[in-house]
Design an enzyme around this catalytic site. Sequence first.
Site, PDB file in Angstrom:
ATOM      1  N   ASP A 137       6.120 140.739 -29.499  1.00 45.69           N
ATOM      2  CA  ASP A 137       6.155 141.680 -28.369  1.00 45.69           C
ATOM      3  C   ASP A 137       4.772 141.872 -27.753  1.00 45.69           C
ATOM      4  OD1 ASP A 137       4.971 143.172 -30.406  1.00 45.69           O
ATOM      5  OD2 ASP A 137       6.387 144.834 -30.335  1.00 45.69           O
ATOM      6  N   GLU A 138       3.729 141.447 -28.500  1.00 42.10           N
ATOM      7  CA  GLU A 138       2.366 141.739 -28.042  1.00 42.10           C
ATOM      8  C   GLU A 138       2.002 140.966 -26.781  1.00 42.10           C
ATOM      9  OE1 GLU A 138      -0.549 142.197 -31.090  1.00 42.10           O
ATOM     10  OE2 GLU A 138       0.960 142.646 -32.604  1.00 42.10           O
ATOM     11  N   TYR A 162      -5.298 137.152 -30.372  1.00 45.59           N
ATOM     12  CA  TYR A 162      -4.020 136.812 -31.019  1.00 45.59           C
ATOM     13  C   TYR A 162      -2.907 136.739 -29.982  1.00 45.59           C
ATOM     14  CZ  TYR A 162       0.483 137.630 -33.271  1.00 45.59           C
ATOM     15  OH  TYR A 162       1.809 137.549 -33.628  1.00 45.59           O
TER      16      TYR A 162
HETATM   17  P1  NAD Z   1       1.711 135.103 -41.805  1.00 48.57           P
HETATM   18  O1  NAD Z   1       0.271 135.156 -41.404  1.00 48.57           O
HETATM   19  O2  NAD Z   1       2.181 135.938 -42.952  1.00 48.57           O
HETATM   20  O3  NAD Z   1       2.122 133.582 -42.153  1.00 48.57           O
HETATM   21  C1  NAD Z   1       1.707 132.505 -41.390  1.00 48.57           C
HETATM   22  C2  NAD Z   1       1.971 131.233 -42.179  1.00 48.57           C
HETATM   23  O4  NAD Z   1       1.599 130.113 -41.366  1.00 48.57           O
HETATM   24  C3  NAD Z   1       1.172 131.134 -43.478  1.00 48.57           C
HETATM   25  O5  NAD Z   1       2.006 130.697 -44.535  1.00 48.57           O
HETATM   26  C4  NAD Z   1       0.124 130.086 -43.155  1.00 48.57           C
HETATM   27  O6  NAD Z   1      -0.316 129.358 -44.309  1.00 48.57           O
HETATM   28  C5  NAD Z   1       0.850 129.221 -42.159  1.00 48.57           C
HETATM   29  N1  NAD Z   1      -0.069 128.479 -41.274  1.00 48.57           N
HETATM   30  C6  NAD Z   1      -1.139 128.968 -40.587  1.00 48.57           C
HETATM   31  N2  NAD Z   1      -1.747 127.979 -39.914  1.00 48.57           N
HETATM   32  C7  NAD Z   1      -1.040 126.845 -40.140  1.00 48.57           C
HETATM   33  C8  NAD Z   1      -1.151 125.504 -39.706  1.00 48.57           C
HETATM   34  N3  NAD Z   1      -2.152 125.115 -38.886  1.00 48.57           N
HETATM   35  N4  NAD Z   1      -0.241 124.601 -40.120  1.00 48.57           N
HETATM   36  C9  NAD Z   1       0.773 124.972 -40.967  1.00 48.57           C
HETATM   37  N5  NAD Z   1       0.923 126.223 -41.428  1.00 48.57           N
HETATM   38  C10 NAD Z   1       0.023 127.159 -41.019  1.00 48.57           C
HETATM   39  O7  NAD Z   1       2.515 135.415 -40.481  1.00 48.57           O
HETATM   40  P2  NAD Z   1       3.911 136.179 -40.287  1.00 48.57           P
HETATM   41  O8  NAD Z   1       3.663 137.634 -40.198  1.00 48.57           O
HETATM   42  O9  NAD Z   1       4.881 135.657 -41.261  1.00 48.57           O
HETATM   43  O10 NAD Z   1       4.322 135.698 -38.814  1.00 48.57           O
HETATM   44  C11 NAD Z   1       5.103 134.526 -38.629  1.00 48.57           C
HETATM   45  C12 NAD Z   1       5.317 134.302 -37.138  1.00 48.57           C
HETATM   46  O11 NAD Z   1       5.974 135.445 -36.579  1.00 48.57           O
HETATM   47  C13 NAD Z   1       4.024 134.144 -36.358  1.00 48.57           C
HETATM   48  O12 NAD Z   1       4.230 133.162 -35.373  1.00 48.57           O
HETATM   49  C14 NAD Z   1       3.805 135.505 -35.720  1.00 48.57           C
HETATM   50  O13 NAD Z   1       3.085 135.398 -34.510  1.00 48.57           O
HETATM   51  C15 NAD Z   1       5.234 135.949 -35.481  1.00 48.57           C
HETATM   52  N6  NAD Z   1       5.448 137.400 -35.456  1.00 48.57           N
HETATM   53  C16 NAD Z   1       4.998 138.182 -36.487  1.00 48.57           C
HETATM   54  C17 NAD Z   1       5.268 139.548 -36.452  1.00 48.57           C
HETATM   55  C18 NAD Z   1       4.833 140.453 -37.595  1.00 48.57           C
HETATM   56  O14 NAD Z   1       5.025 141.668 -37.510  1.00 48.57           O
HETATM   57  N7  NAD Z   1       4.298 139.936 -38.691  1.00 48.57           N
HETATM   58  C19 NAD Z   1       5.942 140.116 -35.371  1.00 48.57           C
HETATM   59  C20 NAD Z   1       6.377 139.274 -34.327  1.00 48.57           C
HETATM   60  C21 NAD Z   1       6.129 137.910 -34.380  1.00 48.57           C
HETATM   61  P1  TYD Z   2      -1.019 145.645 -37.648  1.00 48.59           P
HETATM   62  O1  TYD Z   2      -0.183 145.749 -38.877  1.00 48.59           O
HETATM   63  O2  TYD Z   2      -2.357 144.970 -37.761  1.00 48.59           O
HETATM   64  O3  TYD Z   2      -0.108 144.986 -36.522  1.00 48.59           O
HETATM   65  P2  TYD Z   2      -0.399 144.821 -34.919  1.00 48.59           P
HETATM   66  O4  TYD Z   2      -1.814 145.144 -34.630  1.00 48.59           O
HETATM   67  O5  TYD Z   2      -0.085 143.375 -34.741  1.00 48.59           O
HETATM   68  O6  TYD Z   2       0.574 145.758 -34.259  1.00 48.59           O
HETATM   69  O7  TYD Z   2      -1.294 147.117 -37.116  1.00 48.59           O
HETATM   70  C1  TYD Z   2      -0.238 147.977 -36.745  1.00 48.59           C
HETATM   71  C2  TYD Z   2      -0.869 149.220 -36.139  1.00 48.59           C
HETATM   72  O8  TYD Z   2      -1.612 149.901 -37.151  1.00 48.59           O
HETATM   73  C3  TYD Z   2      -1.858 148.916 -35.036  1.00 48.59           C
HETATM   74  O9  TYD Z   2      -1.754 149.922 -34.021  1.00 48.59           O
HETATM   75  C4  TYD Z   2      -3.206 148.992 -35.721  1.00 48.59           C
HETATM   76  C5  TYD Z   2      -2.986 150.042 -36.780  1.00 48.59           C
HETATM   77  N1  TYD Z   2      -3.781 149.876 -38.029  1.00 48.59           N
HETATM   78  C6  TYD Z   2      -4.515 150.949 -38.533  1.00 48.59           C
HETATM   79  O10 TYD Z   2      -4.528 152.061 -37.960  1.00 48.59           O
HETATM   80  N2  TYD Z   2      -5.222 150.757 -39.689  1.00 48.59           N
HETATM   81  C7  TYD Z   2      -5.253 149.554 -40.341  1.00 48.59           C
HETATM   82  O11 TYD Z   2      -5.946 149.419 -41.378  1.00 48.59           O
HETATM   83  C8  TYD Z   2      -4.474 148.469 -39.813  1.00 48.59           C
HETATM   84  C9  TYD Z   2      -4.462 147.127 -40.492  1.00 48.59           C
HETATM   85  C10 TYD Z   2      -3.735 148.670 -38.654  1.00 48.59           C
END
Ligand code: NAD
Ligand code: TYD
Length: 383
Positions: A137-138, A162
């Site tokens: 969503d970012e 990012y």
């Molecule tokens: P994460 O950082 O936990 O995991 C990322 C994985 O990708 C890791 O296992 C890492 O080793 C692998 N990776 C990184 N670079 C690589 C490369 N060059 N080649 C192969 N593997 C590689 O991330 P996540 O939170 O699981 O997010 C997964 C996807 O979902 C991402 O695309 C992220 O942008 C998207 N996303 C995450 C969130 C969230 O809240 N975490 C929300 C919306 C979308």
């Molecule tokens: P985060 O989990 O890093 O996700 P994103 O920035 O991708 O939304 O952070 C979620 C929210 O929490 C964001 O507004 C930043 C805030 N935050 C803190 O206030 N303290 C922290 O230590 C971290 C990691 C995030």
Amino acid sequence: MKRLLITGGAGFIGANFTQFWLRRQPADQLVVLDALTYAGNMASLLPVLDDPRLTFVHGDICDRELVERLLRDHRIDTVVHFAAESHVDRSILGPDAFVRTNVLGTQTLLEAARASWPRDAAGEAAEGYRFHHVSSDEVFGSLAADAPPSTEADPYAPNSPYSASKAGSDHLVRAYEHTYGLPATISNCSNNFGPYQFPEKLIPLMLVQAFAGKPLPVYGDGRHSRDWVSVGDHCLGIALVLEKGRTGEMYNIGGENEWANLELVGLLCRLLDEEFASEPELGDRFPDAPPVNNRQTAELITFVDDRPGHDRRYALDISKARSELGYEPERSFEVSLRHTVRWYLENQSWWGPVLDGSYREWMEEQYGLEYSEPVAGETGKLR
Ligand code: NAD
Ligand code: TYD
């Protein structure tokens, strides 16, 4: 029967999705491709590593030859692309790795799929192939407090390195679909939480800090708000896009569940106080947790400097996924959050080695796998 390539399957959402998909589609074959950066952890796949339907490949999505070989040798018809650098704070400290993996890596995958997947006599993509890109969503940027949630039709306005790199990858997926007819879909999801999330993101960071009686760092005034969705609901949303989504379309997947950071951290503190009150034995494992010492967890909340360029609010309109796919966030927020709190209380064997780095040695001993170079900007973020 489908043959999936899951990139980033050793990361938080990818590992949850891999386990979810093996349960949902028992006949399918899965290949997980993961570079094992700091965020990738084989331990997140332990429950399924011995499953004969799963092949793990340690490699980089930027390696075109490897990706093409995997698509060909495993006759992959579905790519589910999670691999990314995913932490905003790291992207501020070191954007290079974000552009490399998120933009160039995605383009490498797209190019490999374009080169490998068959066409019918009319030059159209053959039936049954899909490139699904997992995004955020970012990319829509920060919303005003009174603005309606972002829809798929809203313009992109990414503010952090990012989100800019994710926006770039989304544009490439769109362009490959539009220009080359690659059968692609995109999902844009809000903030996830659940098991196996690296303890640098808000919820797991707050939990492991609280267990140790350390400060809970809240950025700025704590009034920034996010929409939170359980990782299980995100996996379900992706499954519905794969099963019912139209190629060339984007789908928002969210929880319709907005929380200001300070309120969310307050709720986590209350849940922890309750867990420790109902199970005094937790004190043996976490002697420094505030409830063990007759204090409230919320006393640890500490306001720290704001993140540069910190987006105030994200929220998603999920009507399109609801009406076209039948997507509905299934889990109650408080129930899922409690489940997550329990998971971190019960799985120190997962996050302990993540915090002290010993999971890398474990992986090398167990699987002969080495971690990739740490990304630029890796710091002592785990306060
Ligand atoms: P994460 O950082 O936990 O995991 C990322 C994985 O990708 C890791 O296992 C890492 O080793 C692998 N990776 C990184 N670079 C690589 C490369 N060059 N080649 C192969 N593997 C590689 O991330 P996540 O939170 O699981 O997010 C997964 C996807 O979902 C991402 O695309 C992220 O942008 C998207 N996303 C995450 C969130 C969230 O809240 N975490 C929300 C919306 C979308
Ligand atoms: P985060 O989990 O890093 O996700 P994103 O920035 O991708 O939304 O952070 C979620 C929210 O929490 C964001 O507004 C930043 C805030 N935050 C803190 O206030 N303290 C922290 O230590 C971290 C990691 C995030």
